[in-house]
Design a protein around this motif. Structure first.
Motif, PDB file in Angstrom:
ATOM      1  N   ASP A   1       0.801  -1.220   0.000  1.00 54.96           N
ATOM      2  CA  ASP A   1       0.000   0.000   0.000  1.00 54.96           C
ATOM      3  C   ASP A   1       0.837   1.275   0.000  1.00 54.96           C
ATOM      4  O   ASP A   1       0.357   2.324  -0.382  1.00 54.96           O
TER       5      ASP A   1
ATOM      6  N   GLN B   1      -2.596  -7.345   6.405  1.00 55.15           N
ATOM      7  CA  GLN B   1      -3.612  -6.529   7.070  1.00 55.15           C
ATOM      8  C   GLN B   1      -4.059  -7.136   8.392  1.00 55.15           C
ATOM      9  O   GLN B   1      -4.379  -6.415   9.336  1.00 55.15           O
TER      10      GLN B   1
ATOM     11  N   LYS C   1      -1.441  -5.149  -0.072  1.00 52.42           N
ATOM     12  CA  LYS C   1      -2.727  -4.707  -0.625  1.00 52.42           C
ATOM     13  C   LYS C   1      -3.831  -5.717  -0.322  1.00 52.42           C
ATOM     14  O   LYS C   1      -3.570  -6.909  -0.156  1.00 52.42           O
ATOM     15  N   SER C   2      -5.052  -5.197  -0.295  1.00 49.07           N
ATOM     16  CA  SER C   2      -6.194  -6.040   0.103  1.00 49.07           C
ATOM     17  C   SER C   2      -6.450  -7.183  -0.881  1.00 49.07           C
ATOM     18  O   SER C   2      -7.006  -8.202  -0.517  1.00 49.07           O
ATOM     19  N   GLN C   3      -6.045  -6.995  -2.135  1.00 49.28           N
ATOM     20  CA  GLN C   3      -6.271  -8.092  -3.102  1.00 49.28           C
ATOM     21  C   GLN C   3      -5.489  -9.351  -2.730  1.00 49.28           C
ATOM     22  O   GLN C   3      -5.803 -10.437  -3.176  1.00 49.28           O
TER      23      GLN C   3
ATOM     24  N   LEU D   1      -5.119 -10.421   0.350  1.00 51.12           N
ATOM     25  CA  LEU D   1      -5.514 -10.731   1.739  1.00 51.12           C
ATOM     26  C   LEU D   1      -5.431 -12.210   2.083  1.00 51.12           C
ATOM     27  O   LEU D   1      -4.895 -12.594   3.120  1.00 51.12           O
TER      28      LEU D   1
ATOM     29  N   ASN E   1      -2.459 -12.225   4.795  1.00 57.60           N
ATOM     30  CA  ASN E   1      -3.074 -11.734   6.028  1.00 57.60           C
ATOM     31  C   ASN E   1      -2.184 -11.842   7.268  1.00 57.60           C
ATOM     32  O   ASN E   1      -2.147 -10.931   8.097  1.00 57.60           O
TER      33      ASN E   1
END
Lengths: 94, 387, 214
Positions: B126, B139, B173-175, B177, B181
């Motif tokens: 990010d 995240q 990045k969330s993609q 996850l 994670n």
């Protein structure tokens, strides 16, 4: 056509249409797009470790690198192995 | 198609309304449950297989007395001399237990965010400004650290009990996850220090082979030259992915048995014969000029209407349940419980093999179960049946 | 039109219900077969309709050997040529009068309009059109009888077979049935009635009475 057959026909058309519309909707809004796939591939290439982060326990997190990953030993394919099975199969042919 | 026969079949279904509704509901539930299970595992396997080709072709591990041990880094230089090997990279990675939150972090050491990898890193993180002594976290890790008041840095406890402070440089990045994670990526030397690795030690060695067809040959050579090493190929990982949810499928199937049981009771009831009223009706139809095939056509329409509608509705409900509602409760059977479970959506994909399998598991079985007893009665002399 | 040649029928327990029966029926004839219970009248009708197979002998209708036909063809023969009025009517109780009457036409895949016309005509003929949507189980004995007769006639068959049609009826309804018989006779159908009801034996429009007892 009688009322019953008309009802049957329209019910069938309705359910098939609903199914198709649902599949199209899911394909557009709920499937992984190219960008997502690229991102995941980039991450995986960078990190080089297998399996998903759905568990954090060390024995299960990168389970495919363990020698035992079927905790209930239910499947003969997942029997514990020291050497990789693929190599062993190749070895037998030599 | 004979519309009048179809009308007769519909009327017959209506006459036995509650029984047929029960059968319809059971068939729908069974299809929904089975389809949901397949859709969840297919989605999970899809996620896994998406990145299979990006993993190293061969991974070397060292075991002492059957227990994983560190590997000598110098082996990686020797491996490079084997023809066909494109790269051989010793890796330092492991698990760090954060006692306060009772979670494990998966930590990987990277050679100080070196230049050739920097752009790749920037694409998946990010932030655009990564300090060389910082760490990139998933995240889930960021959330846990924040909950424990670590917003900008984290104090690792090293092997010798001393503290190692590392700043948080960014999050993945969330993609990514599902994959990132619980991960932490930082400088390799810091990880070595953290885990107490001696100089020259690594967790494993990741090997890339130029020609994928040569992987077994290279793996074999390594096994012959280094009999004490465990050689894992990408193929082994693929096989484990195929079967990774098997035991959980077994758990699920135990729950599913009650539906299957009810379905087979219905099938058995149908196969074991018809009531005298049903038999008499077929006898009357034969007597007034219906042929065996007319009777069977009517029964075919009857059973197809129930089973096909149940199948379509079951699939529709399964798609809604798995991909719109994200399979509550059922998904947990496959994901299990974890302190740091990633909140992710199951990716939609259509597997026609699964849809065909579900179709053939339900529709033909029910149709045959309806037609066989009708055929038995319809082939008797009408006179005998009516008496 | 119908030839019965040395027809015999025995059941599994060895009882000979019919033994070497030979009769000819002409087109347009109204024949009464009289006899006590168990004399084989119903069995004969069953064999004429192709509902069962004889032990020996033959039934020939318009040069077709009915008794030798496989099930597929004997059903088709019945559908195209025979209307049967059963002793117990053999109606389906949970469907309406009109739906019962239409049943013989269902396998023919006719249009809805054609089927409705045929049903309406035959319901009017036998005075049952006012009960068209009534479930059969809610009808009186006489109404069920008229429904059974209408069903037997809906496909306009050449041959009508009636097995003890008045067995469950009072005299008034039996006479009403006889009127309907007259009507069917006027359409030049070949009618064979098996009965032990004496009301039928002296009718002036009956062509023949065959006594099974003798």
């Amino acid at each position: 056509m009688s009322r019953r057959i008309t009802f049957l026909f329209f019910s069938f058309v309705a359910i098939v249409s609903l199914l198709i519309v649902e599949m199209i909707y899911l394909a557009i809004f709920h499937s992984l797009d190219e960008k997502d796939i690229q991102m995941k591939s980039s991450f995986s290439r960078y990190i080089g470790l297998p399996n998903l982060a759905i568990t954090n326990t060390p024995s299960l997190r990168h389970a495919s690198l363990n020698s035992v990953f079927d905790i209930y030993s239910l499947d003969p394919v997942l029997r514990e192995y020291d050497k990789g099975t693929y190599v062993i199969f190749m070895k037998k042919d030599f | 198609m004979n519309i009048q026969l179809l009308e007769y079949a519909l009327k017959y279904l209506q006459r036995n309304f509650f029984k047929n509704i029960f059968i319809f509901v059971v068939l729908t539930l069974m299809t929904w449950l089975l389809a949901s299970m397949f859709f969840i595992t297919n989605s999970m396997k899809y996620e896994l297989n998406l990145t299979l080709d990006t993993l190293p072709d061969i991974i070397l591990q060292h075991k002492k007395g059957g227990i994983s041990s560190t590997i000598d880094e110098s082996i990686s230089m020797q491996i490079l001399e084997i023809p066909g090997v494109e790269s051989s990279q010793p890796r330092v990675w492991g698990y760090y237990y954060f006692e306060k939150a009772e979670v494990y972090f998966s930590i990987l050491g990277i050679d100080e965010f070196e230049k050739q990898n920097r752009q790749t890193l920037l694409n998946i993180v990010d932030t655009q400004n990564i300090e060389s002594n910082s760490m990139i976290v998933g995240q889930g890790v960021a959330k846990i650290l924040e909950q424990n008041y670590y917003k900008e840095y984290f104090n690792f406890i090293k092997e010798d009990g001393s503290v190692m402070k590392v700043y948080i440089g960014g999050t993945f990045k969330s993609q990514t996850l599902l994959e990132s994670n619980d991960m932490i990526v930082m400088d390799k030397n810091s990880v070595r220090d953290l885990f107490g690795y001696a100089s020259g030690e690594a967790t494993d060695i990741a090997i890339k082979v130029t020609n994928k067809l040569e992987v077994p040959t290279v793996a074999l050579k390594i096994t012959q030259n280094y009999p004490n090493l465990r050689v894992l190929t990408n193929e082994d990982i693929r096989v484990s992915y195929e079967n990774i949810f098997n035991y959980k499928n077994g758990l699920f199937l135990a729950l599913f048995v009650s539906s299957i049981f009810t379905f087979f009771i219905i099938v058995y009831d149908r196969l074991s014969g018809m009531s005298s009223a049903q038999k008499r009706e077929i006898g009357i139809l034969k007597a007034i000029g219906w042929r065996v095939e007319d009777v069977l056509k009517a029964k075919l329409y009857e059973s197809l209407i129930i089973s096909i509608f149940a199948y379509l509705l079951g699939i529709f409900l399964a798609f809604s349940f798995v991909y719109l509602l994200n399979a509550p409760l059922l998904k947990d059977i496959f994901i299990g419980y974890s302190q740091m479970k990633p909140a992710f959506e199951l990716a939609f994909l259509v597997d026609f093999q699964t849809l065909f399998l579900l179709f053939f598991l339900s529709v033909p079985i029910y149709v045959i179960a309806t037609i066989i007893p009708s055929w038995k009665v319809a082939t008797l002399d009408a006179d005998e049946v009516m008496r | 039109m119908i030839q019965v040649i040395n027809l015999s029928k025995s059941f599994k327990d060895g009882v000979d219900v019919l033994k070497n029966v030979s009769i000819d029926f002409k087109e347009g004839e109204l024949v009464i077969i009289k006899g006590k219970s168990g004399s084989g009248k119903s069995t004969l009708l069953s064999l004429l309709a192709g509902l069962s197979k004889p032990t020996s002998g033959e039934v020939i209708v318009d040069s077709k050997h009915i008794s030798k036909l496989p099930d597929h063809f004997s059903s088709a023969y019945r559908r195209d040529n025979i209307g049967i009025i059963f002793q117990k009517y053999n109606l389906i109780p949970d469907i309406s009068v009109k739906e019962n009457i239409l049943l013989p036409l269902v396998p023919l895949n006719l249009s809805l309009g054609e089927i409705n016309n045929k049903a309406l005509n035959v319901m009017k003929l036998f005075h049952i059109e006012h009960k068209a949507n009534e479930l059969v189980k809610n009808l009186s004995g006489g109404e069920q009888q008229r429904t059974a007769i209408a069903r037997a006639n809906v496909a306009n068959p050449k041959i009508i077979l009636a097995d003890e049609p008045t067995a469950n009826l009072d005299e008034k309804l039996s006479l009403s049935f006889i009127e309907m018989l007259k009507q069917m006779k006027s359409e030049r159908k070949t009618i064979i009635v098996a009965t032990h009801d004496p009301l039928f034996f002296d009718l002036d429009f009956v062509d023949r009475v065959i006594d099974f007892d003798s």
